[in-house]
Structures are given as C-alpha cells and as structure tokens.
Write a protein that holds these residues in place. Structure first.
Motif, PDB file in Angstrom:
ATOM      1  N   LEU A 150       0.869  -1.166   0.000  1.00  0.00           N
ATOM      2  CA  LEU A 150       0.000   0.000   0.000  1.00  0.00           C
ATOM      3  C   LEU A 150       0.912   1.225   0.000  1.00  0.00           C
ATOM      4  O   LEU A 150       1.692   1.425   0.939  1.00  0.00           O
ATOM      5  CB  LEU A 150      -0.904   0.017   1.230  1.00  0.00           C
ATOM      6  N   ILE A 151       0.837   2.016  -1.061  1.00  0.00           N
ATOM      7  CA  ILE A 151       1.636   3.232  -1.169  1.00  0.00           C
ATOM      8  C   ILE A 151       0.729   4.412  -0.852  1.00  0.00           C
ATOM      9  O   ILE A 151      -0.261   4.651  -1.547  1.00  0.00           O
ATOM     10  CB  ILE A 151       2.256   3.373  -2.570  1.00  0.00           C
ATOM     11  N   VAL A 152       1.066   5.112   0.220  1.00  0.00           N
ATOM     12  CA  VAL A 152       0.273   6.262   0.663  1.00  0.00           C
ATOM     13  C   VAL A 152       1.045   7.522   0.326  1.00  0.00           C
ATOM     14  O   VAL A 152       2.220   7.655   0.673  1.00  0.00           O
ATOM     15  CB  VAL A 152       0.005   6.195   2.187  1.00  0.00           C
ATOM     16  N   LEU A 153       0.371   8.451  -0.359  1.00  0.00           N
ATOM     17  CA  LEU A 153       1.018   9.717  -0.667  1.00  0.00           C
ATOM     18  C   LEU A 153       0.116  10.871  -0.295  1.00  0.00           C
ATOM     19  O   LEU A 153      -1.111  10.755  -0.313  1.00  0.00           O
ATOM     20  CB  LEU A 153       1.461   9.789  -2.121  1.00  0.00           C
ATOM     21  N   ALA A 154       0.751  11.974   0.083  1.00  0.00           N
ATOM     22  CA  ALA A 154       0.019  13.148   0.562  1.00  0.00           C
ATOM     23  C   ALA A 154       0.588  14.389  -0.097  1.00  0.00           C
ATOM     24  O   ALA A 154       1.438  15.068   0.464  1.00  0.00           O
ATOM     25  CB  ALA A 154       0.109  13.242   2.085  1.00  0.00           C
ATOM     26  N   HIS A 155       0.149  14.644  -1.314  1.00  0.00           N
ATOM     27  CA  HIS A 155       0.552  15.855  -2.033  1.00  0.00           C
ATOM     28  C   HIS A 155      -0.629  16.293  -2.892  1.00  0.00           C
ATOM     29  O   HIS A 155      -1.214  15.465  -3.592  1.00  0.00           O
ATOM     30  CB  HIS A 155       1.783  15.579  -2.898  1.00  0.00           C
ATOM     31  N   PRO A 156      -0.988  17.579  -2.854  1.00  0.00           N
ATOM     32  CA  PRO A 156      -2.190  18.011  -3.576  1.00  0.00           C
ATOM     33  C   PRO A 156      -2.049  18.061  -5.089  1.00  0.00           C
ATOM     34  O   PRO A 156      -3.053  18.120  -5.794  1.00  0.00           O
ATOM     35  CB  PRO A 156      -2.431  19.424  -3.016  1.00  0.00           C
ATOM     36  N   ASP A 157      -0.824  18.013  -5.608  1.00  0.00           N
ATOM     37  CA  ASP A 157      -0.610  18.159  -7.048  1.00  0.00           C
ATOM     38  C   ASP A 157      -0.264  16.820  -7.678  1.00  0.00           C
ATOM     39  O   ASP A 157       0.821  16.281  -7.454  1.00  0.00           O
ATOM     40  CB  ASP A 157       0.526  19.167  -7.282  1.00  0.00           C
ATOM     41  N   PRO A 158      -1.173  16.279  -8.498  1.00  0.00           N
ATOM     42  CA  PRO A 158      -0.884  14.982  -9.120  1.00  0.00           C
ATOM     43  C   PRO A 158       0.304  15.023 -10.087  1.00  0.00           C
ATOM     44  O   PRO A 158       0.849  13.978 -10.436  1.00  0.00           O
ATOM     45  CB  PRO A 158      -2.181  14.626  -9.854  1.00  0.00           C
ATOM     46  N   ALA A 159       0.730  16.224 -10.502  1.00  0.00           N
ATOM     47  CA  ALA A 159       1.887  16.350 -11.387  1.00  0.00           C
ATOM     48  C   ALA A 159       3.185  16.569 -10.605  1.00  0.00           C
ATOM     49  O   ALA A 159       4.225  16.835 -11.198  1.00  0.00           O
ATOM     50  CB  ALA A 159       1.674  17.510 -12.366  1.00  0.00           C
ATOM     51  N   SER A 160       3.130  16.419  -9.299  1.00  0.00           N
ATOM     52  CA  SER A 160       4.302  16.677  -8.451  1.00  0.00           C
ATOM     53  C   SER A 160       5.337  15.569  -8.571  1.00  0.00           C
ATOM     54  O   SER A 160       5.041  14.439  -8.986  1.00  0.00           O
ATOM     55  CB  SER A 160       3.875  16.803  -6.982  1.00  0.00           C
ATOM     56  N   LEU A 161       6.556  15.901  -8.157  1.00  0.00           N
ATOM     57  CA  LEU A 161       7.621  14.897  -8.090  1.00  0.00           C
ATOM     58  C   LEU A 161       7.262  13.815  -7.075  1.00  0.00           C
ATOM     59  O   LEU A 161       7.585  12.645  -7.280  1.00  0.00           O
ATOM     60  CB  LEU A 161       8.951  15.570  -7.732  1.00  0.00           C
ATOM     61  N   THR A 162       6.579  14.183  -5.995  1.00  0.00           N
ATOM     62  CA  THR A 162       6.149  13.201  -4.996  1.00  0.00           C
ATOM     63  C   THR A 162       5.299  12.116  -5.647  1.00  0.00           C
ATOM     64  O   THR A 162       5.511  10.918  -5.416  1.00  0.00           O
ATOM     65  CB  THR A 162       5.361  13.890  -3.865  1.00  0.00           C
ATOM     66  N   HIS A 163       4.334  12.514  -6.465  1.00  0.00           N
ATOM     67  CA  HIS A 163       3.486  11.537  -7.157  1.00  0.00           C
ATOM     68  C   HIS A 163       4.314  10.694  -8.124  1.00  0.00           C
ATOM     69  O   HIS A 163       4.124   9.472  -8.207  1.00  0.00           O
ATOM     70  CB  HIS A 163       2.360  12.249  -7.909  1.00  0.00           C
ATOM     71  N   ALA A 164       5.205  11.343  -8.857  1.00  0.00           N
ATOM     72  CA  ALA A 164       6.017  10.610  -9.827  1.00  0.00           C
ATOM     73  C   ALA A 164       6.898   9.571  -9.141  1.00  0.00           C
ATOM     74  O   ALA A 164       7.027   8.432  -9.618  1.00  0.00           O
ATOM     75  CB  ALA A 164       6.872  11.592 -10.633  1.00  0.00           C
ATOM     76  N   VAL A 165       7.485   9.939  -8.015  1.00  0.00           N
ATOM     77  CA  VAL A 165       8.318   9.002  -7.255  1.00  0.00           C
ATOM     78  C   VAL A 165       7.477   7.829  -6.747  1.00  0.00           C
ATOM     79  O   VAL A 165       7.872   6.659  -6.852  1.00  0.00           O
ATOM     80  CB  VAL A 165       9.036   9.727  -6.095  1.00  0.00           C
ATOM     81  N   ALA A 166       6.293   8.128  -6.196  1.00  0.00           N
ATOM     82  CA  ALA A 166       5.415   7.064  -5.678  1.00  0.00           C
ATOM     83  C   ALA A 166       5.050   6.081  -6.777  1.00  0.00           C
ATOM     84  O   ALA A 166       5.100   4.857  -6.576  1.00  0.00           O
ATOM     85  CB  ALA A 166       4.159   7.681  -5.066  1.00  0.00           C
ATOM     86  N   HIS A 167       4.708   6.593  -7.940  1.00  0.00           N
ATOM     87  CA  HIS A 167       4.315   5.701  -9.030  1.00  0.00           C
ATOM     88  C   HIS A 167       5.503   4.924  -9.591  1.00  0.00           C
ATOM     89  O   HIS A 167       5.357   3.754  -9.976  1.00  0.00           O
ATOM     90  CB  HIS A 167       3.567   6.487 -10.108  1.00  0.00           C
ATOM     91  N   ARG A 168       6.665   5.533  -9.596  1.00  0.00           N
ATOM     92  CA  ARG A 168       7.866   4.824 -10.049  1.00  0.00           C
ATOM     93  C   ARG A 168       8.187   3.676  -9.081  1.00  0.00           C
ATOM     94  O   ARG A 168       8.568   2.585  -9.521  1.00  0.00           O
ATOM     95  CB  ARG A 168       9.026   5.805 -10.142  1.00  0.00           C
ATOM     96  N   ILE A 169       8.028   3.902  -7.791  1.00  0.00           N
ATOM     97  CA  ILE A 169       8.234   2.830  -6.805  1.00  0.00           C
ATOM     98  C   ILE A 169       7.246   1.695  -7.061  1.00  0.00           C
ATOM     99  O   ILE A 169       7.619   0.517  -7.084  1.00  0.00           O
ATOM    100  CB  ILE A 169       8.105   3.372  -5.370  1.00  0.00           C
ATOM    101  N   GLY A 170       5.987   2.050  -7.274  1.00  0.00           N
ATOM    102  CA  GLY A 170       4.966   1.029  -7.537  1.00  0.00           C
ATOM    103  C   GLY A 170       5.266   0.224  -8.786  1.00  0.00           C
ATOM    104  O   GLY A 170       5.123  -1.016  -8.796  1.00  0.00           O
ATOM    105  N   GLN A 171       5.700   0.891  -9.848  1.00  0.00           N
ATOM    106  CA  GLN A 171       6.035   0.189 -11.091  1.00  0.00           C
ATOM    107  C   GLN A 171       7.187  -0.793 -10.868  1.00  0.00           C
ATOM    108  O   GLN A 171       7.172  -1.908 -11.391  1.00  0.00           O
ATOM    109  CB  GLN A 171       6.408   1.203 -12.169  1.00  0.00           C
ATOM    110  N   ALA A 172       8.179  -0.365 -10.087  1.00  0.00           N
ATOM    111  CA  ALA A 172       9.332  -1.239  -9.835  1.00  0.00           C
ATOM    112  C   ALA A 172       8.938  -2.455  -9.005  1.00  0.00           C
ATOM    113  O   ALA A 172       9.431  -3.568  -9.250  1.00  0.00           O
ATOM    114  CB  ALA A 172      10.438  -0.451  -9.138  1.00  0.00           C
TER     115      ALA A 172
END
Length: 198
Positions: free
Chosen positions: A4-26
């Motif tokens: 379960l990847i939990v992220l807390a950032h209001p901007d879906p285009a943020s680096l935080t979101h990109a990092v979370a999704h890259r972790i999930g893909q890996a």
C-alpha cells in the motif's frame, strides 16, 4: 507481496506523485505475485482532523469512524506500507500526520495494557519511508533534522506499534534539479523492496 503506497501531495503532477508511481512500477516489475494499491489522500479527500468521534474511539467509548475503518481494511490487506511525502517543516505534511493520528488507533495499531505495557499490534507490517525535500544533505546533518525525524517517525510512531521500518530514505535537493536522479532512485527503492529477504 501486497504494498500500500500512501502519498500526501495536492498536485498529481508533483515529483512526490512521480516518485510514488515509479516505486509502484518497480515493485510490480520485480515479481508476478506482487500487487500495489495507492492511497492518494489528497485526491480521495481524506479528512485529517481528529474529531470527537476519534477521541471517543481512543477512549474506547465510541465506534470506529467509517473512513478510519476503511483505512484499517486497506492496511490489513497489505504486508508492506510505503509512505511517500514532501518534507514540511522537517516532518510529514499535516494531511499525512492526520492520517497517522486517526488511523493508527488504540485497540487496532497498539493497545495500552492495564499494567502499563503496550501491546504492539502491527508486527506483521513492513514500512518504507520516502521523504522529498528541497534542502541539501549538509543542512539535514548540520541541524540534526535526519536524526530527529528518525526518532519522531521511525521510533515514535512505527516502533510503538511494532511495525518494522525497513528503509527510511530522504530524496533531497529536489528544488535544484534532482528530479531525474530521484526518479532513478525510486526505481531502485521499489526493486529493493520487492527483493526476497535472505
């Protein structure tokens, strides 16, 4: 492994979101049996406010609020929890801290015994922390922020509940062009998480 990847950032285009999704893909790429679910607290509108209903649950005089019960169910289905978040004032954003405050409840995450001993109820859960910050490593070390965060978050929250923090990573210098390196680091983090333990 179910993460379960939990992220807390209001901007879906943020680096935080990109990092979370890259972790999930890996994680997914590392094994056919791996699954990943995302909890985007901002997009889902999670209410971080600790209300009277939450206080009643803490005092064991009221039921579990429905939104907290839903988070309990998500966590119960996971064996790995990954928190990906921007550093706000050397800690979690308020949204993520409120999620911890409301979800890691007495009776579910831990139980205070009558003898004063704490029963740690989340010993099955493995935790990985990934914080993104604009500051550099030199400031983190010079001011002792890294050690303070480990004490507050790794020990103060997760160890108290028995969850094992297997990795705690700070991806720093995000404001000065570190984005590509952070995305590469995210892939390495996710791959390592999914590797079988010896």
């Amino acid at each position: 492994m179910h993460s379960l990847i939990v992220l807390a950032h209001p901007d879906p285009a943020s680096l935080t979101h990109a990092v979370a999704h890259r972790i999930g893909q890996a994680i997914l790429a590392a094994g056919d049996d791996n699954t990943v679910a995302f909890a985007d607290l901002a997009a889902e509108g999670f209410d971080p406010r600790f209300t009277g209903a939450d206080n009643a649950l803490f005092r064991q005089t009221g039921p579990v609020p429905a939104d907290v019960a839903a988070e309990h169910a998500r966590l119960a289905a996971a064996d790995t929890l990954v928190l990906v978040y921007p550093l706000y004032w050397w800690s979690f954003p308020a949204l993520l801290k409120g999620w911890i405050d409301r979800v890691f409840t007495q009776g579910w995450a831990y139980a205070d015994g009558p003898d004063g001993k704490v029963e740690k109820k989340l010993q099955h859960l493995q935790v990985h922390l990934v914080g993104l910050g604009g500051a550099g490593q030199d400031m983190i070390e010079r001011r002792g922020y890294g050690a303070a965060m480990k004490t507050q978050i790794d020990k103060g929250i997760f160890d108290y509940c028995g969850a094992r923090v297997l990795s705690s990573t700070l991806l720093l210098d995000s404001d000065t062009g570190g984005a590509q390196a952070h995305l590469q680091a995210a892939t390495a983090i996710g791959t390592k998480m999914a590797a079988p333990t010896p």
